[in-house]
Design an enzyme around this catalytic site. Structure first.
Site, PDB file in Angstrom:
ATOM      1  N   LYS A 136     -30.224  37.739  -2.956  1.00  0.00           N
ATOM      2  CA  LYS A 136     -31.346  38.569  -2.520  1.00  0.00           C
ATOM      3  C   LYS A 136     -32.671  37.860  -2.753  1.00  0.00           C
ATOM      4  O   LYS A 136     -33.598  37.931  -1.923  1.00  0.00           O
ATOM      5  CB  LYS A 136     -31.322  39.908  -3.263  1.00  0.00           C
ATOM      6  CG  LYS A 136     -32.507  40.808  -2.923  1.00  0.00           C
ATOM      7  CD  LYS A 136     -32.400  42.168  -3.599  1.00  0.00           C
ATOM      8  CE  LYS A 136     -33.619  43.027  -3.246  1.00  0.00           C
ATOM      9  NZ  LYS A 136     -33.514  44.398  -3.792  1.00  0.00           N
ATOM     10  N   HIS A 275       1.710  27.433  28.437  1.00  0.00           N
ATOM     11  CA  HIS A 275       0.837  28.547  28.807  1.00  0.00           C
ATOM     12  C   HIS A 275       1.294  29.860  28.180  1.00  0.00           C
ATOM     13  O   HIS A 275       1.369  30.899  28.827  1.00  0.00           O
ATOM     14  CB  HIS A 275       0.720  28.659  30.328  1.00  0.00           C
ATOM     15  CG  HIS A 275       0.032  27.480  30.946  1.00  0.00           C
ATOM     16  ND1 HIS A 275      -1.267  27.152  30.638  1.00  0.00           N
ATOM     17  CD2 HIS A 275       0.471  26.548  31.828  1.00  0.00           C
ATOM     18  CE1 HIS A 275      -1.605  26.057  31.325  1.00  0.00           C
ATOM     19  NE2 HIS A 275      -0.568  25.675  32.046  1.00  0.00           N
TER      20      HIS A 275
END
Length: 513
Positions: A136, A275
């Site tokens: 922070k 594929h």
């Protein structure tokens, strides 16, 4: 901004002694806790115990040691006259760097037989609090949660270049670290005890980026690969790449499809995927023979595909695979000679998963949609002979029944609508992803050609009409396996009886969209 004081408290002590020495050389005072302080002192690094800073001893077996205003005031204070004045009034020294990593919660819950009490004891409280406080206040405090950052931070400090960009990057990493930690705790607690839910009201995912990919499915799409650190066992996410080029987006999808199919079999098996659909699959007593049979099923489609094996790769199999251009091979492991043979193909990606008798603990299949996530169990159900129902006048022979089970194991890994033809434990025809089932059947039969005579057919879902049965009969197929459940089942059964075919219902659909 010159650093005066650093607070270092780490569970993972890799590199911490060298890092601390570097800070001391820069004139930084090191404050530390428990085991970290002990390790630093034993290494000859000057260190101040946290209790000497707070004026309060560590209590409750170390559960409380850093939860104190002297610590968090030093971390959270802005470097403005008001805050600095308050620190001076209360005799608090600013803390300019926080290096913390947390109790090994994930490692603890991954241990066999871990108890809830052990898991709870490894939930860090003070660590995340310090990390969040420092993150922070990133403009004034450097926060480090990753030991791999130690060298980079030291070099920046030595050059006087620990600026805003670095501080922001470290803060982002810190918040991600604590978020990931909390997500792991939430996931664990959601899955145990009374009231445990497989699908909790909220789901927090914490994934680790493994690789930024060159592109996604297509060159204009950006992509990356993330792994789930909570998942253990052999899988694509945990596989080790031993050789070859970087994996692509499509590689990873196809490798996963091939591996998940090949692990279904107990006998030596080989799968070839192209594929995202299997174009070759076979089982045999010998791995080399299984591979050659898989390749024979569709050698045209196999070119440029992915190979998965469920046994350690031996030299004869490696020699055969080296004859074909493929993108990647995934297997439990490789004999030294096999690895030497395959590494001669510089671009061939070789992945090792380890022993397949160990099960992965991943249970949920997820698919992203725009604005949401679909979550389901993986389709890992296996056929059970007592649950199979022969619905035709002719009962399959034992060999046909074994072949039908092989076909149904395969078809659940083919995109719906899915039809497969198999013969002698070899995939010989595939119809995948068609909008109607008879279309898939025609494709599979056409691919099998003359081999279709005497083969069996597997379907991932029921036949809405008898047209697929009629196509199968014309091709000389002898037996069919399908879930059943159509309002026109009797028409398909009648067609089978008229053709002398056997048909088995499984009662279990295997759509794969």
């Amino acid at each position: 901004m010159a650093l005066q004081r650093a607070l270092i408290s780490v569970s993972n002590k890799a590199g911490v002694i060298e890092f601390s020495r570097g800070l001391v050389e820069l004139g930084v005072e090191i404050v530390s806790t428990g085991g970290t302080a002990k390790a630093l002192r034993e290494a000859g690094v000057p260190v101040t115990y946290i209790s000497d800073v707070t004026g309060f001893p560590e209590i409750l077996d170390g559960r409380v040691k850093t939860l104190h205003p002297t610590v968090h005031g030093g971390i959270l204070a802005l470097r403005n006259p008001d805050h600095l004045g308050q620190l001076a009034k209360h005799n608090i020294t600013p803390i300019d760097l926080v290096a913390v990593n947390l109790y090994p919660f994930r490692e603890t819950i991954a241990k066999p037989g871990v108890t809830l009490a052990e898991a709870i004891e490894n939930i860090d409280i003070g660590g995340p609090t310090m990390v969040r406080s420092a993150a922070k206040n990133y403009e004034n405090v450097l926060v480090i949660v990753n030991p791999e950052r130690y060298h980079e931070v030291l070099e920046a400090l030595r050059k006087g270049e620990a600026g805003r960009e670095l501080r922001m990057a470290l803060a982002r990493e810190a918040f991600a670290h604590t978020a990931s930690y909390d997500a792991a705790i939430t996931a664990y607690l959601s899955g145990i005890g009374e009231g445990a839910e497989q699908f909790p009201p909220t789901m927090d995912l914490s994934l680790k980026r493994v690789q930024v990919l060159r592109y996604g499915e297509n060159p204009h799409q950006q992509a990356a690969f993330y792994r789930d650190p909570a998942v253990t066992g052999p899988c694509v996410g945990n596989a080790v790449q031993l050789a070859g080029k970087e994996l692509s987006y499509n590689n990873i999808l196809d490798i996963n499809s091939a591996f998940e199919l090949v692990r279904e079999f107990i006998e030596p098996a080989a799968v070839i995927v192209k594929h995202n659909n299997p174009c070759g699959c076979a089982v045999s007593a010998q791995l080399t023979d299984a591979y050659l049979k898989a390749l024979e099923g569709d050698p045209v489609s196999a070119f440029g595909g992915i190979i998965a094996l469920n046994r350690v790769v031996d030299a004869p199999t490696a020699q055969e695979m080296a004859k074909l251009f493929v993108e990647a091979i995934i297997a439990p492991g490789y004999e030294d000679q096999a690895l030497e043979i395959l590494k001669k193909k510089a671009n061939l990606r070789l992945l090792s998963t380890g022993d397949l008798t160990i099960q992965t603990n991943d249970r949920l299949d997820m698919r992203k949609v725009n604005g949401g996530l679909l979550v389901q169990e993986f389709d890992r159900e296996v056929l059970k002979l007592p649950e199979l129902k022969v619905v035709t006048k002719r009962t399959p022979t034992q060999n046909e029944m074994d072949e039908l089970i092989f076909a149904m194991t395969l078809v659940k890994h083919v995109k719906s609508n899915a039809i497969v033809l198999t013969k002698e434990r070899q995939l010989i025809g595939v119809g995948a992803g068609q909008m109607n089932r008879v279309g898939s059947a025609k494709i599979a039969i056409n691919q099998a050609g003359e081999k279709a005579a005497g083969a069996v057919l597997g379907s991932d879902a029921f036949f809405p009409f008898n047209d697929t049965v009629l196509e199968a009969a014309r091709a000389g197929i002898t037996a069919i396996i399908q879930p059943g459940g159509s309002i026109r089942d009797e028409e398909s059964i009648k067609a089978c009886d008229e053709a002398g075919m056997a048909m088995v219902f499984t009662g279990m659909r295997h759509f794969k969209h």
